[in-house]
Design a protein around this motif. Structure first.
Motif, PDB file in Angstrom:
ATOM      1  N   GLY A  67       0.808  -1.214   0.000  1.00  0.00           N
ATOM      2  CA  GLY A  67       0.000   0.000   0.000  1.00  0.00           C
ATOM      3  C   GLY A  67       0.838   1.260   0.000  1.00  0.00           C
ATOM      4  O   GLY A  67       1.962   1.287   0.524  1.00  0.00           O
ATOM      5  N   ASP A  98      -4.024   3.713  -1.091  1.00  0.00           N
ATOM      6  CA  ASP A  98      -4.292   2.780  -2.188  1.00  0.00           C
ATOM      7  C   ASP A  98      -3.465   1.521  -1.954  1.00  0.00           C
ATOM      8  O   ASP A  98      -2.345   1.601  -1.438  1.00  0.00           O
ATOM      9  CB  ASP A  98      -3.905   3.385  -3.545  1.00  0.00           C
ATOM     10  CG  ASP A  98      -4.709   4.629  -3.870  1.00  0.00           C
ATOM     11  OD1 ASP A  98      -5.862   4.480  -4.300  1.00  0.00           O
ATOM     12  OD2 ASP A  98      -4.172   5.731  -3.676  1.00  0.00           O
ATOM     13  N   ARG A 134      -7.482  -4.935  -5.655  1.00  0.00           N
ATOM     14  CA  ARG A 134      -7.136  -3.517  -5.523  1.00  0.00           C
ATOM     15  C   ARG A 134      -8.066  -2.850  -4.525  1.00  0.00           C
ATOM     16  O   ARG A 134      -9.271  -3.120  -4.513  1.00  0.00           O
ATOM     17  CB  ARG A 134      -7.204  -2.808  -6.880  1.00  0.00           C
ATOM     18  CG  ARG A 134      -6.137  -3.301  -7.843  1.00  0.00           C
ATOM     19  CD  ARG A 134      -6.104  -2.544  -9.153  1.00  0.00           C
ATOM     20  NE  ARG A 134      -4.936  -2.955  -9.933  1.00  0.00           N
ATOM     21  CZ  ARG A 134      -3.759  -2.360  -9.885  1.00  0.00           C
ATOM     22  NH1 ARG A 134      -3.590  -1.308  -9.102  1.00  0.00           N
ATOM     23  NH2 ARG A 134      -2.749  -2.792 -10.607  1.00  0.00           N
ATOM     24  N   THR A 135      -7.505  -1.993  -3.695  1.00  0.00           N
ATOM     25  CA  THR A 135      -8.291  -1.350  -2.651  1.00  0.00           C
ATOM     26  C   THR A 135      -8.012   0.142  -2.596  1.00  0.00           C
ATOM     27  O   THR A 135      -6.971   0.619  -3.047  1.00  0.00           O
ATOM     28  CB  THR A 135      -7.963  -1.946  -1.263  1.00  0.00           C
ATOM     29  OG1 THR A 135      -6.659  -1.493  -0.849  1.00  0.00           O
ATOM     30  CG2 THR A 135      -7.986  -3.462  -1.283  1.00  0.00           C
ATOM     31  N   LYS A 136      -8.967   0.856  -2.010  1.00  0.00           N
ATOM     32  CA  LYS A 136      -8.793   2.271  -1.693  1.00  0.00           C
ATOM     33  C   LYS A 136      -9.245   2.491  -0.254  1.00  0.00           C
ATOM     34  O   LYS A 136     -10.231   1.929   0.185  1.00  0.00           O
ATOM     35  CB  LYS A 136      -9.609   3.159  -2.641  1.00  0.00           C
ATOM     36  CG  LYS A 136      -9.060   3.223  -4.058  1.00  0.00           C
ATOM     37  CD  LYS A 136      -9.837   4.222  -4.900  1.00  0.00           C
ATOM     38  CE  LYS A 136      -9.251   4.315  -6.295  1.00  0.00           C
ATOM     39  NZ  LYS A 136      -7.888   4.874  -6.294  1.00  0.00           N
ATOM     40  N   ASN A 137      -8.483   3.305   0.470  1.00  0.00           N
ATOM     41  CA  ASN A 137      -8.819   3.680   1.846  1.00  0.00           C
ATOM     42  C   ASN A 137      -9.039   2.441   2.718  1.00  0.00           C
ATOM     43  O   ASN A 137     -10.111   2.217   3.267  1.00  0.00           O
ATOM     44  CB  ASN A 137     -10.060   4.573   1.862  1.00  0.00           C
ATOM     45  CG  ASN A 137     -10.286   5.201   3.237  1.00  0.00           C
ATOM     46  OD1 ASN A 137      -9.404   5.172   4.091  1.00  0.00           O
ATOM     47  ND2 ASN A 137     -11.469   5.747   3.443  1.00  0.00           N
ATOM     48  N   VAL A 167      -5.207   9.335   3.569  1.00  0.00           N
ATOM     49  CA  VAL A 167      -6.065   9.662   2.421  1.00  0.00           C
ATOM     50  C   VAL A 167      -6.255  11.169   2.277  1.00  0.00           C
ATOM     51  O   VAL A 167      -6.051  11.938   3.219  1.00  0.00           O
ATOM     52  CB  VAL A 167      -7.443   8.975   2.560  1.00  0.00           C
ATOM     53  CG1 VAL A 167      -7.301   7.470   2.472  1.00  0.00           C
ATOM     54  CG2 VAL A 167      -8.126   9.383   3.862  1.00  0.00           C
ATOM     55  N   PRO A 240      -0.362   0.568  -7.206  1.00  0.00           N
ATOM     56  CA  PRO A 240      -1.769   0.581  -6.779  1.00  0.00           C
ATOM     57  C   PRO A 240      -2.563   1.637  -7.517  1.00  0.00           C
ATOM     58  O   PRO A 240      -2.024   2.662  -7.895  1.00  0.00           O
ATOM     59  CB  PRO A 240      -1.677   0.904  -5.290  1.00  0.00           C
ATOM     60  CG  PRO A 240      -0.287   0.533  -4.889  1.00  0.00           C
ATOM     61  CD  PRO A 240       0.562   0.776  -6.089  1.00  0.00           C
TER      62      PRO A 240
END
Length: 240
Positions: A67, A98, A134-137, A167, A240
């Protein structure tokens, strides 16, 4: 084909803990979300879901998690004790702006009518080279974990937890105290962090922004069932 290949809905709700899914996941596995008996369901394709597991611990394993804009701080997480009393538990709250994850398994036990069941959620594929999720926050509250940690860029240790940044808001400015840390708590700040072969327990697991995965499997199993040991990743993750 074994009976475990088919969902076996039993009309008893899962009353303990809160697991919230956005519409993609809720549509994919409606029977198991209402079931309290053995069964499984699978969804595939480019799934975009939100994930939040609260109130009781969840065990997890992953081959690798990478990340950007990594932050961590010691916080007090509200918990409900086994006898129903409220309290707090000190945890290490980690956040990424991310991220990419190389396979993920979540295991959470539930008590239903005096019997123990395990809710197993498996995301991603079986390729240790892909970092396909895949990720956010991403935010998780760690109670314990083992694995290999690598941080790079500018790494600050023992920063004020309330000053950690992960973030940004819509204007492009960093959100103040995104981990909700009290003042003067231990914190970590790094440009990026990479964790390999993680086996851990989280008190709280949240990906409120966005999670995309090529495959997702949800299963209810009788008894206590652990996630399999994670394999080591191969190669390096993408951006990311």
């Amino acid at each position: 084909m074994s009976p475990a290949d088919h969902p076996i809905p039993v009309p008893v709700p899962l009353p303990e803990g809160r697991t919230h899914w956005r519409r993609s996941l809720a549509v994919a596995v409606p029977a198991l979300l209402a079931a309290a008996g053995p069964g499984s369901a699978m969804a595939s394709g480019a799934l975009a879901v939100g994930l939040r597991i609260q109130d009781r611990p969840v065990d997890f394993t992953t081959s690798s998690l990478y990340g950007t804009q990594y932050g961590a701080a010691v916080v007090d997480q509200p918990v409900v004790r086994p006898r129903g009393t409220a309290g707090t538990e000190r945890v290490l709250r980690m956040g990424f702006a991310d991220g990419v994850i190389n396979g993920l398994c979540l295991s959470q036990r539930r008590q239903i009518a005096g019997a123990t069941y395990t809710l197993l959620l498996t995301l991603g594929d079986d390729d240790p080279r892909s970092w396909e999720i895949r990720t956010k926050n991403t935010v998780l509250d760690l109670r314990n974990a083992t694995g290999v940690l690598d941080m790079d860029g500018i790494v600050d240790l023992n920063v004020n937890g309330a000053d950690v940044k992960t973030v940004k808001d819509a204007s492009g400015a960093y959100v103040a105290n995104p981990l909700n840390s009290p003042q003067h708590r231990f914190g970590i700040q790094a440009r990026y962090a990479k964790f390999d072969r993680i086996v851990g327990t989280a008190q709280d697991f949240q990906i409120p922004g966005l999670l995309t995965t090529p495959k997702l499997t949800l299963a209810v199993r009788p008894g206590t069932v652990a996630c399999p040991a994670p394999p080591g990743p191969v190669g390096t993750p993408g951006t990311p």
